[in-house]
Structure formats: structure tokens, C-alpha cells
Write a protein that holds these residues in place. Structure first.
Motif, PDB file in Angstrom:
ATOM      1  N   VAL A  72      13.582 -42.578 -24.538  1.00 47.28           N
ATOM      2  CA  VAL A  72      14.441 -43.418 -23.702  1.00 47.28           C
ATOM      3  C   VAL A  72      15.883 -43.112 -24.075  1.00 47.28           C
ATOM      4  O   VAL A  72      16.156 -42.670 -25.196  1.00 47.28           O
ATOM      5  CB  VAL A  72      14.134 -44.924 -23.910  1.00 47.28           C
ATOM      6  CG1 VAL A  72      12.735 -45.252 -23.437  1.00 47.28           C
ATOM      7  CG2 VAL A  72      14.329 -45.320 -25.366  1.00 47.28           C
ATOM      8  N   PRO A  73      16.817 -43.319 -23.174  1.00 49.01           N
ATOM      9  CA  PRO A  73      18.222 -43.015 -23.483  1.00 49.01           C
ATOM     10  C   PRO A  73      18.816 -44.007 -24.485  1.00 49.01           C
ATOM     11  O   PRO A  73      18.322 -45.124 -24.631  1.00 49.01           O
ATOM     12  CB  PRO A  73      18.901 -43.130 -22.121  1.00 49.01           C
ATOM     13  CG  PRO A  73      18.046 -44.096 -21.358  1.00 49.01           C
ATOM     14  CD  PRO A  73      16.638 -43.823 -21.795  1.00 49.01           C
ATOM     15  N   LYS A  74      19.851 -43.591 -25.149  1.00 44.96           N
ATOM     16  CA  LYS A  74      20.611 -44.466 -26.037  1.00 44.96           C
ATOM     17  C   LYS A  74      21.731 -45.122 -25.239  1.00 44.96           C
ATOM     18  O   LYS A  74      22.093 -44.663 -24.149  1.00 44.96           O
ATOM     19  CB  LYS A  74      21.213 -43.665 -27.194  1.00 44.96           C
ATOM     20  CG  LYS A  74      20.217 -42.773 -27.935  1.00 44.96           C
ATOM     21  CD  LYS A  74      19.187 -43.579 -28.685  1.00 44.96           C
ATOM     22  CE  LYS A  74      18.291 -42.639 -29.502  1.00 44.96           C
ATOM     23  NZ  LYS A  74      17.220 -43.375 -30.224  1.00 44.96           N
ATOM     24  N   ALA A  75      22.287 -46.175 -25.805  1.00 46.50           N
ATOM     25  CA  ALA A  75      23.399 -46.839 -25.117  1.00 46.50           C
ATOM     26  C   ALA A  75      24.583 -45.893 -24.968  1.00 46.50           C
ATOM     27  O   ALA A  75      25.303 -45.914 -23.974  1.00 46.50           O
ATOM     28  CB  ALA A  75      23.808 -48.096 -25.883  1.00 46.50           C
ATOM     29  N   SER A  76      24.780 -45.040 -25.971  1.00 38.90           N
ATOM     30  CA  SER A  76      25.869 -44.066 -25.949  1.00 38.90           C
ATOM     31  C   SER A  76      25.366 -42.737 -25.395  1.00 38.90           C
ATOM     32  O   SER A  76      24.329 -42.228 -25.826  1.00 38.90           O
ATOM     33  CB  SER A  76      26.419 -43.855 -27.359  1.00 38.90           C
ATOM     34  OG  SER A  76      27.180 -42.677 -27.444  1.00 38.90           O
ATOM     35  N   PRO A 117      17.364 -52.427 -20.048  1.00 36.18           N
ATOM     36  CA  PRO A 117      18.112 -52.461 -21.312  1.00 36.18           C
ATOM     37  C   PRO A 117      17.403 -51.643 -22.394  1.00 36.18           C
ATOM     38  O   PRO A 117      16.173 -51.590 -22.454  1.00 36.18           O
ATOM     39  CB  PRO A 117      18.126 -53.949 -21.673  1.00 36.18           C
ATOM     40  CG  PRO A 117      17.938 -54.663 -20.385  1.00 36.18           C
ATOM     41  CD  PRO A 117      17.023 -53.786 -19.578  1.00 36.18           C
ATOM     42  N   VAL A 118      18.199 -50.980 -23.217  1.00 37.22           N
ATOM     43  CA  VAL A 118      17.644 -50.173 -24.302  1.00 37.22           C
ATOM     44  C   VAL A 118      17.758 -50.949 -25.620  1.00 37.22           C
ATOM     45  O   VAL A 118      17.992 -52.158 -25.631  1.00 37.22           O
ATOM     46  CB  VAL A 118      18.382 -48.820 -24.391  1.00 37.22           C
ATOM     47  CG1 VAL A 118      18.108 -48.009 -23.142  1.00 37.22           C
ATOM     48  CG2 VAL A 118      19.879 -49.006 -24.585  1.00 37.22           C
ATOM     49  N   ILE A 123      22.911 -52.156 -22.192  1.00 34.58           N
ATOM     50  CA  ILE A 123      22.738 -51.525 -20.889  1.00 34.58           C
ATOM     51  C   ILE A 123      23.335 -50.123 -20.918  1.00 34.58           C
ATOM     52  O   ILE A 123      24.462 -49.927 -21.373  1.00 34.58           O
ATOM     53  CB  ILE A 123      23.413 -52.345 -19.774  1.00 34.58           C
ATOM     54  CG1 ILE A 123      22.792 -53.732 -19.680  1.00 34.58           C
ATOM     55  CG2 ILE A 123      23.310 -51.607 -18.436  1.00 34.58           C
ATOM     56  CD1 ILE A 123      21.338 -53.733 -19.255  1.00 34.58           C
ATOM     57  N   VAL A 124      22.577 -49.163 -20.462  1.00 35.14           N
ATOM     58  CA  VAL A 124      23.082 -47.801 -20.337  1.00 35.14           C
ATOM     59  C   VAL A 124      24.015 -47.734 -19.137  1.00 35.14           C
ATOM     60  O   VAL A 124      23.646 -48.162 -18.038  1.00 35.14           O
ATOM     61  CB  VAL A 124      21.922 -46.801 -20.163  1.00 35.14           C
ATOM     62  CG1 VAL A 124      22.447 -45.406 -19.863  1.00 35.14           C
ATOM     63  CG2 VAL A 124      21.049 -46.776 -21.405  1.00 35.14           C
ATOM     64  N   GLU A 125      25.214 -47.228 -19.334  1.00 38.10           N
ATOM     65  CA  GLU A 125      26.205 -47.223 -18.261  1.00 38.10           C
ATOM     66  C   GLU A 125      26.451 -45.811 -17.724  1.00 38.10           C
ATOM     67  O   GLU A 125      27.568 -45.454 -17.367  1.00 38.10           O
ATOM     68  CB  GLU A 125      27.508 -47.849 -18.760  1.00 38.10           C
ATOM     69  CG  GLU A 125      27.354 -49.331 -19.117  1.00 38.10           C
ATOM     70  CD  GLU A 125      28.661 -49.970 -19.552  1.00 38.10           C
ATOM     71  OE1 GLU A 125      29.648 -49.224 -19.725  1.00 38.10           O
ATOM     72  OE2 GLU A 125      28.691 -51.204 -19.696  1.00 38.10           O
ATOM     73  N   TYR A 126      25.401 -45.019 -17.664  1.00 41.11           N
ATOM     74  CA  TYR A 126      25.524 -43.666 -17.116  1.00 41.11           C
ATOM     75  C   TYR A 126      24.189 -43.267 -16.484  1.00 41.11           C
ATOM     76  O   TYR A 126      23.160 -43.882 -16.743  1.00 41.11           O
ATOM     77  CB  TYR A 126      25.922 -42.664 -18.203  1.00 41.11           C
ATOM     78  CG  TYR A 126      24.993 -42.641 -19.397  1.00 41.11           C
ATOM     79  CD1 TYR A 126      23.855 -41.833 -19.413  1.00 41.11           C
ATOM     80  CD2 TYR A 126      25.244 -43.440 -20.517  1.00 41.11           C
ATOM     81  CE1 TYR A 126      22.998 -41.819 -20.498  1.00 41.11           C
ATOM     82  CE2 TYR A 126      24.396 -43.437 -21.612  1.00 41.11           C
ATOM     83  CZ  TYR A 126      23.274 -42.617 -21.598  1.00 41.11           C
ATOM     84  OH  TYR A 126      22.420 -42.614 -22.671  1.00 41.11           O
ATOM     85  N   LYS A 127      24.255 -42.253 -15.626  1.00 38.09           N
ATOM     86  CA  LYS A 127      23.052 -41.743 -14.961  1.00 38.09           C
ATOM     87  C   LYS A 127      22.818 -40.292 -15.383  1.00 38.09           C
ATOM     88  O   LYS A 127      23.545 -39.741 -16.208  1.00 38.09           O
ATOM     89  CB  LYS A 127      23.204 -41.857 -13.443  1.00 38.09           C
ATOM     90  CG  LYS A 127      23.235 -43.285 -12.917  1.00 38.09           C
ATOM     91  CD  LYS A 127      23.250 -43.287 -11.396  1.00 38.09           C
ATOM     92  CE  LYS A 127      23.190 -44.699 -10.831  1.00 38.09           C
ATOM     93  NZ  LYS A 127      24.455 -45.442 -11.071  1.00 38.09           N
ATOM     94  N   ALA A 128      21.820 -39.679 -14.771  1.00 33.90           N
ATOM     95  CA  ALA A 128      21.410 -38.331 -15.144  1.00 33.90           C
ATOM     96  C   ALA A 128      22.542 -37.317 -15.006  1.00 33.90           C
ATOM     97  O   ALA A 128      22.675 -36.410 -15.830  1.00 33.90           O
ATOM     98  CB  ALA A 128      20.221 -37.897 -14.290  1.00 33.90           C
ATOM     99  N   GLY A 129      23.355 -37.484 -13.985  1.00 34.75           N
ATOM    100  CA  GLY A 129      24.430 -36.528 -13.754  1.00 34.75           C
ATOM    101  C   GLY A 129      25.394 -36.412 -14.916  1.00 34.75           C
ATOM    102  O   GLY A 129      25.849 -35.311 -15.248  1.00 34.75           O
ATOM    103  N   SER A 130      25.684 -37.532 -15.544  1.00 35.01           N
ATOM    104  CA  SER A 130      26.618 -37.516 -16.675  1.00 35.01           C
ATOM    105  C   SER A 130      26.026 -36.784 -17.875  1.00 35.01           C
ATOM    106  O   SER A 130      26.728 -36.061 -18.582  1.00 35.01           O
ATOM    107  CB  SER A 130      26.991 -38.953 -17.071  1.00 35.01           C
ATOM    108  OG  SER A 130      27.607 -39.632 -16.001  1.00 35.01           O
ATOM    109  N   VAL A 131      24.728 -36.986 -18.103  1.00 30.69           N
ATOM    110  CA  VAL A 131      24.062 -36.291 -19.207  1.00 30.69           C
ATOM    111  C   VAL A 131      24.030 -34.789 -18.919  1.00 30.69           C
ATOM    112  O   VAL A 131      24.336 -33.958 -19.786  1.00 30.69           O
ATOM    113  CB  VAL A 131      22.627 -36.811 -19.415  1.00 30.69           C
ATOM    114  CG1 VAL A 131      21.946 -36.058 -20.551  1.00 30.69           C
ATOM    115  CG2 VAL A 131      22.641 -38.305 -19.710  1.00 30.69           C
ATOM    116  N   ALA A 132      23.660 -34.438 -17.700  1.00 31.08           N
ATOM    117  CA  ALA A 132      23.614 -33.022 -17.321  1.00 31.08           C
ATOM    118  C   ALA A 132      24.983 -32.373 -17.474  1.00 31.08           C
ATOM    119  O   ALA A 132      25.094 -31.231 -17.942  1.00 31.08           O
ATOM    120  CB  ALA A 132      23.122 -32.888 -15.875  1.00 31.08           C
ATOM    121  N   GLN A 133      26.018 -33.105 -17.108  1.00 31.59           N
ATOM    122  CA  GLN A 133      27.369 -32.554 -17.198  1.00 31.59           C
ATOM    123  C   GLN A 133      27.742 -32.201 -18.639  1.00 31.59           C
ATOM    124  O   GLN A 133      28.400 -31.185 -18.890  1.00 31.59           O
ATOM    125  CB  GLN A 133      28.383 -33.564 -16.639  1.00 31.59           C
ATOM    126  CG  GLN A 133      29.792 -33.017 -16.499  1.00 31.59           C
ATOM    127  CD  GLN A 133      29.874 -32.008 -15.370  1.00 31.59           C
ATOM    128  OE1 GLN A 133      29.711 -32.346 -14.207  1.00 31.59           O
ATOM    129  NE2 GLN A 133      30.130 -30.755 -15.720  1.00 31.59           N
TER     130      GLN A 133
END
Length: 372
Positions: A34-38, A64-65, A70-80
Motif C-alpha cells: 500500500v502507498p505511504k502518506a509521503s 487512509p493508510v 490520507i494519501v494526497e497523490y495519484k499514480a501519475g505523481s509516482v510515475a513522474q
């Protein structure tokens, strides 16, 4: 064995890979998290696994993680994050797929954004409904990246990646080769080649377009005779074996035409569907049902490609150009048959009519052009 990392904020979604894991056997291993908050922590977690391919759920902010954050980003930000680092450290670049249940994932489809982030955009049910295809296609992307990285400093990337002879490529504008050689990151090479050669059927034919060029009815798509014909085609080096070929079966259009002309003095484009299958029967001894035009409802027709909407064999004269941004003007554009314009079904596939053919399409919609 290749490693795939799957990031989803809902742990109950990891089950979608169960069938894929069974199909993959000893070829793929999976790490789910699962994603982290950061976003930095998420990138670090992924990087620690040294994945060969990354699957990112489009929505990472639904649940919520740890710590109820709450994670404040989506897949696009991680990919970037990963794409930016690939510019400097090209040997660490990897394929990244966006996966989701949501229609709005289409916002990230490469042709609709200024910057390509994802190699593929899949709905999650693809893993469940087509696990074997999912495995083969993921492996083909992993191996494609390794091939791209191996020849990244080469001056002739496209020749090596497509496995084509430099003496036999006059049908591709030389400027396109130069543009591929100038690209600064492996993922951009991957996306450009896939979008240009695999996703579109002009130089390389998918199965629907292979049938159309041969004048064979889609009902014979799974027939024993077609399998035999494809084997004959393979024996004559018509099948494509370059980058992505292990996951996406394709055939060279020019080699197929040359084969029939050289071996049997048959020019496919000069014959109707009925005449083509008759010639195949005469020359090779295999029988097929002739393709039928959706517009005229007969086989006395010169079909030459598959409609981008319904995938049925289609004629140029009874089709319109689809709005289809292409990276180079020499690339063949997609087309939509008149029947799909009449029914409106092309809209369900996310297709648009090119402005150059909108006048004709509008006459079909309004019943001013009908088959008599």
C-alpha cells in the motif's frame, strides 16, 4: 525471474493477481504494498524492491493508510518521480502500467496528455479475464526495456529493436529513425515504438488486419486452417520478432504482400475478398469463408484493413479517418467503417472522426448516405 511491484491503497485488490500468479509460474514474482502518506516514502519502498515492472493503481487516495493518514497523490505523481530519474539514470528505467476500475484512468492515455507517463493503461479485470495475455504482455515490456537499454547508446536503435535490415526499410521515413535516436529516456523510446508500430496496424498487422488483408471472414479467426496458414507465414519470415513481439503477435504487411506476389503471382489488393480466399485455396489448399463488407453485406468487395471500432474487415471507400494524432506524418492512420458511424458504436470506443471526414460522417448520421 522478473519482479513486479503492485501498489494499491486497497489491500483487498491484490486478489486480482491470483490467476496471473498461477499463469506466471516461474517467470514472475510479485511484491504488493500500500502507498505511504509521503510520496517519497512510497518511491523508496518501490525502489528497494528493484522491480522490473511497476503496477500502479490509478487512485491511491481512496483509503487512509498507516496512522489514518490520507494519501494526497495519484499514480501519475509516482510515475513522474521515476520518469524524471530515468532521464539521468537511464539504465534504471522500467515499464510502468496504470491499472484501475475507473473510466477516468483514460485521462492518462498517452495520446491525450502532453507527457507520456505510462506504458500501458489496463482495467483490473484484464488480469482476471486474460491472465495468460497479461503475463505475456508484461514480460514483453520487461524484455523490451532491457533491449532498449542495451542499445541506448547505439546510433541505429530502431533497426535493432524492430529487427529489420537497413537495406529494406525504404517505406519508413529516415527522419523517424533520427527522432528515435534523439530520445533521452528508454521509456520514451518504448512508448513511441509501441504507439507507432504495435498499437497501429500499418507496417505491422494484428490478427484482425491480417484477416482483412487476406480477405478472410472473422468467423475463421480460430479455425484450424488459419493456424496452418499462420504457420506457413511464419516459415516464410513474415511474422514479426522484434521488440514487444513476444506479447503482441504481429506480421509484416509488406512481407505478406511480397510473399503472395513472389510465390503465387497474386496481388492481394487487386482482388475482392471472395477472389482472395479462392486464390488461397488454389495456391495453398486451405479453405476460408470470404470477408463480408458491413456496408454492402457481400464479399465482392476490396477490404484492406480492420475497422478501428468494430474490428471487421473494411474498405477505404466505405470508411472515414479517425482523429488519430500520430508522431510522424508517414504513419498510417486509423479508420472507422461507415456502419459504425451509422450506429454510433464508434463513440463507445472513445473514437472521434477526423475533421477532414466529418462532412461525410455527418451525412451518414443524418441518413443522407445509405446503402441501396
Amino acid at each position: 525471474m522478473y519482479k513486479i511491484v503492485f501498489v494499491d491503497d486497497r489491500e483487498d485488490q491484490f486478489i486480482i493477481l491470483n490467476q496471473v500468479k498461477r499463469e506466471a509460474k516461474d517467470t514472475l514474482e510479485f511484491f504488493e504494498c500500500v502507498p505511504k502518506a509521503s510520496i517519497i516514502d512510497t518511491q523508496k519502498t518501490i525502489s528497494e524492491q528493484s522491480p522490473d515492472l511497476l503496477l500502479l493503481d490509478y487512485r491511491l487516495d481512496e483509503k487512509p493508510v498507516k496512522g489514518n493518514k490520507i494519501v494526497e497523490y495519484k499514480a501519475g505523481s509516482v510515475a513522474q518521480q521515476f520518469r524524471d530519474s530515468a532521464i539521468e539514470y537511464y539504465k534504471k528505467d522500467i515499464p510502468i502500467f496504470a491499472v484501475s476500475h475507473e473510466d477516468n484512468i483514460r485521462l492518462y492515455e498517452p495520446d491525450k496528455t502532453a507527457h507520456d507517463l505510462f506504458d500501458q493503461i489496463w482495467f483490473k479485470n484484464f488480469f482476471v479475464d486474460h491472465p495468460n495475455d497479461a503475463v505475456n504482455q508484461m514480460i514483453s515490456f520487461i524484455e523490451a526495456y532491457k533491449e532498449i537499454i542495451d542499445c541506448f547508446k547505439s546510433g541505429n536503435r530502431l533497426h535493432k529493436l524492430l529487427q529489420i535490415n537497413p537495406d529494406g526499410i525504404g517505406f519508413i521515413d529516415s527522419h523517424f529513425f533520427n527522432e528515435i535516436n534523439k530520445i533521452k529516456a528508454p521509456y520514451l523510446v518504448s512508448i513511441s515504438i509501441f504507439k507507432t508500430f504495435i498499437k497501429r496496424s500499418w507496417l505491422l498487422l494484428d490478427k484482425n488486419n491480417l484477416l482483412a488483408l487476406l480477405g478472410i471472414h472473422p468467423d475463421d479467426k480460430q479455425s484450424k486452417h488459419l493456424k496452418k496458414l499462420i504457420n506457413i507465414i511464419a516459415e516464410n519470415h513474415i511474422g514479426y520478432s522484434g521488440i514487444f513481439g513476444s506479447g503482441f503477435q504481429r506480421w509484416w504487411a509488406n512481407r505478406l504482400k511480397d510473399f503472395f506476389e513472389d510465390q503465387y503471382s497474386v496481388t492481394l489488393g487487386d482482388l475482392t475478398s471472395a477472389e482472395r480466399v479462392e486464390k488461397i485455396s488454389e495456391c495453398i489448399g486451405l479453405k476460408f469463408k470470404p470477408a463480408v463488407s458491413r456496408w454492402t453485406n457481400n464479399s465482392d468487395t476490396y477490404v484492406s484493413f480492420a475497422c478501428s471500432s468494430c474490428k471487421n474487415p473494411t474498405e477505404v471507400e466505405y470508411s472515414v479517418s479517425a482523429y488519430d494524432p500520430v508522431p510522424h506524418p508517414v504513419i498510417g492512420k486509423n479508420r472507422i467503417c461507415w456502419s459504425c458511424i451509422q450506429t454510433g458504436e464508434y463513440e463507445d470506443k472513445g473514437l472521434l472522426v477526423d475533421d477532414s471526414d466529418e462532412f461525410t460522417a455527418n451525412k451518414i448520421r443524418n441518413g443522407k448516405i445509405v446503402f441501396k
